[in-house]
Motif scaffolding. Structure first.
Motif, short mmCIF file in Angstrom:
data_model
loop_
_atom_site.label_atom_id
_atom_site.label_comp_id
_atom_site.label_asym_id
_atom_site.label_seq_id
_atom_site.Cartn_x
_atom_site.Cartn_y
_atom_site.Cartn_z
N CYS A 31 0.86 -1.12 0.22
CA CYS A 31 0.07 -0.10 0.09
C CYS A 31 0.98 1.12 -0.08
CB CYS A 31 -0.97 -0.07 1.39
SG CYS A 31 -2.42 -1.23 1.09
N VAL A 146 -4.00 -2.36 -14.70
CA VAL A 146 -4.49 -3.57 -14.20
C VAL A 146 -3.64 -4.62 -14.41
CG1 VAL A 146 -6.38 -4.88 -13.74
CG2 VAL A 146 -6.76 -2.70 -13.60
N THR A 150 -0.94 -6.03 -11.61
CA THR A 150 -1.19 -7.34 -10.93
C THR A 150 0.00 -8.39 -11.01
OG1 THR A 150 -3.31 -7.40 -12.09
CG2 THR A 150 -2.70 -9.42 -11.13
N ILE A 206 -8.58 -11.54 -7.90
CA ILE A 206 -9.15 -10.24 -7.29
C ILE A 206 -8.92 -8.98 -8.31
CG2 ILE A 206 -9.02 -8.66 -5.27
CD1 ILE A 206 -8.27 -11.10 -3.78
N ALA A 207 -7.71 -9.02 -8.81
CA ALA A 207 -7.22 -7.99 -9.79
C ALA A 207 -8.24 -8.00 -10.81
CB ALA A 207 -5.84 -8.01 -9.97
N SER A 208 -8.33 -8.90 -11.47
CA SER A 208 -9.15 -8.97 -12.71
C SER A 208 -10.61 -8.48 -12.30
CB SER A 208 -9.25 -10.28 -13.47
OG SER A 208 -9.71 -11.22 -13.00
N THR A 209 -11.14 -8.94 -11.18
CA THR A 209 -12.47 -8.66 -10.83
C THR A 209 -12.49 -6.93 -10.50
OG1 THR A 209 -12.54 -10.65 -9.55
CG2 THR A 209 -14.47 -8.75 -9.12
N ILE A 210 -11.52 -6.76 -9.84
CA ILE A 210 -11.31 -5.28 -9.70
C ILE A 210 -11.37 -4.27 -11.02
CG2 ILE A 210 -9.88 -3.35 -8.47
CD1 ILE A 210 -9.15 -5.23 -6.09
N GLY A 211 -10.51 -4.89 -11.75
CA GLY A 211 -10.30 -4.24 -13.16
C GLY A 211 -11.55 -4.22 -13.80
N SER A 212 -12.32 -5.26 -13.84
CA SER A 212 -13.69 -5.06 -14.78
C SER A 212 -14.36 -4.20 -13.97
CB SER A 212 -14.11 -6.42 -14.84
OG SER A 212 -14.36 -7.24 -13.46
N LEU A 213 -14.52 -4.21 -12.53
CA LEU A 213 -15.49 -2.86 -11.99
C LEU A 213 -15.14 -1.47 -12.17
CD1 LEU A 213 -16.08 -4.70 -8.33
CD2 LEU A 213 -17.56 -4.23 -9.98
N LEU A 214 -13.79 -1.42 -12.06
CA LEU A 214 -13.22 -0.08 -12.52
C LEU A 214 -13.73 0.40 -13.90
CD1 LEU A 214 -9.81 0.07 -10.85
CD2 LEU A 214 -11.59 1.58 -10.36
#
Lengths: 221, 220
Positions: A31, A146, A150, A206-214
């Motif tokens: 972070c 993204v 990742t 998780i990253a690919s989920t966040i990516g598609s959400l963003l």
């Protein structure tokens, strides 16, 4: 040839405890590295020669020296200045400094991937440099960022295994401790490899989920 | 305590000897790793789903596991299999296996970028699957992958200090041996860091040059 995995399962709680420490270290360090990496990326794309030079030298030094050498240097540099820091602190700080350079490079590439006319239109619309970056350029670099972020995050989590060499009690160190009790290093390290792989796998998903959400909400065409 | 740069200079010859070993190990694992990567890509040519599945599982597992753990696995599997290899060989194999997964993905990308017409042309000239892959597709793919593979090589160099954990003497361990006798860890580590920096910096800049040359050649 004889494998005995039952004994490894007996010591699984100790390994999971180590995994928890690994995750703690990585969350804190990465972070921090994310925020500092953004600063490095902004410095590398700024119009000031001095800022650019400082960021470039920083990135080049960190990226061209093995993490293990850096960790050892931080480990010995603290007492050199008469400061006593725990191995944990040194581990987190060195991973943060290391990650900053890698994240910074990715973000710089992301910023450069966005068409320059976007930046210029931002300025023409009356936004300042940083505001244009934050509101116009960076959101548009997300699709580029993204996948590479990742991959970088996964390799930084993997690098955290090196912190075991300065006695940080994370997963690899836990494995070595368990090995010392069970004398079955192959089985223990195979189990640990699977645990690390699970973490990498989880990060990727998780990253690919966040990516598609963003991408669903932020990108305006 | 004071920092004495003269100590760094003093230990440089010994460190450079260690650097030579580091380069040997890196080159050996790079060669072996690239051969493995090509073999892995041969699996993808197969119609057998199990072989392609093995590729996917291998790449995912190796890329998701720290290099240190792979090194320990290769080192400790030897007595289990009753094979007698030196730690240096076990470590080099571990680094090669680690590289093979990343290099295989680079090659796979480069192979995917070769126009399908090339393969069709080769097949229509009567070449079988493997020869058309080896003689037509692979050489073109290799040229495209040289710059990213050179970058991957710097990652190999940067993971050689991990070999010191299984008692292999290379640059890092040479440094550790020196500062455990002269008690000047910072000066010695600075020397180690400098050598690594010079090797990797030169190589990554060289990769950029080669990339430019490859781009120029491909766009012609």
């Amino acid at each position: 040839m004889k494998f005995d995995f039952t004994i490894v399962f007996q010591y699984l709680p100790q390994l999971l405890w180590g995994l928890l420490v690994t995750l703690e270290i990585c969350v804190v360090a990465l972070c921090g590295a994310f925020v500092l990496g953004l600063a490095v990326a902004l410095m590398r794309t700024s119009s000031s020669v001095v800022l650019r030079a400082i960021a470039t030298v920083y990135v080049d030094i960190i990226r061209n020296i093995p993490f293990m050498v850096q960790v050892f240097m931080f480990f010995y540099i603290a007492p050199f200045f008469g400061v006593r820091l725990s191995a944990m602190t040194i581990g987190i700080v060195s991973l943060m400094i290391f990650g900053t350079a890698y994240y910074g490079e990715v973000m710089r590439a992301g910023i450069n991937a966005v068409a320059r006319s976007q930046y210029e239109s931002g300025l023409a619309a009356g936004l300042g440099h940083l505001e244009t970056m934050w509101r116009i350029v960076l959101p548009q670099s997300i699709p580029f960022l993204v996948p590479t972020m990742t991959n970088n995050t996964i390799s930084l989590v993997k690098e955290s295994a090196i912190l075991s060499t300065i006695t940080v009690p994370e997963l690899t160190a836990a494995a070595q401790r368990v090995t010392g009790i069970t004398f079955s290093p192959f089985e223990v390290f195979l189990m640990v490899a699977v645990l690390y792989w699970l973490v990498s796998f989880a990060i990727a998903n998780i990253a690919s989920t966040i990516g598609s959400l963003l991408l669903g909400t932020r990108i305006v065409r | 305590m004071d920092f004495q740069f003269s100590v760094t200079l003093e230990v440089m010859p010994a460190l450079l000897y260690g650097a030579r070993l580091t380069l040997y190990f890196s080159l050996a694992s790079a060669c072996l790793g690239i051969v493995l990567a090509v073999l892995l890509n041969l699996l993808l040519l197969s119609r057998n789903a199990a072989l392609r599945g093995f590729y996917a599982a291998y790449v995912s597992f190796i890329r998701g596991t720290p290099t240190v753990i792979l090194i320990f696995l290769c080192y400790y599997v030897l007595p289990v299999l009753r094979i007698d290899l030196s730690p240096a060989v076990a470590g080099t194999i571990a680094l090669a296996i680690n590289l093979s997964a990343f290099a295989a993905e680079i090659l796979r990308g480069a192979i995917a970028a070769i126009p399908k017409g090339q393969i069709e042309a080769a097949r229509s000239l009567g070449l079988a699957t493997i020869p058309s892959f080896g003689l037509i597709v692979l050489p073109q793919a290799v040229i495209r992958s040289i710059p990213p593979l050179m970058n991957e090589f710097t990652f190999v160099v940067k993971s050689t200090p991990l070999l010191s954990l299984i008692t292999v003497v290379e640059l890092m361990r040479t440094g550790q041996q020196i500062f455990s006798t002269n008690f000047r860890p910072l000066e010695v580590l600075l020397g180690v860091a400098l050598i690594f920096f010079v090797i990797n910096f030169t190589f990554s800049k060289l990769a950029l040059l080669v990339e430019g040359a490859v781009q120029k050649r491909l766009s012609r």
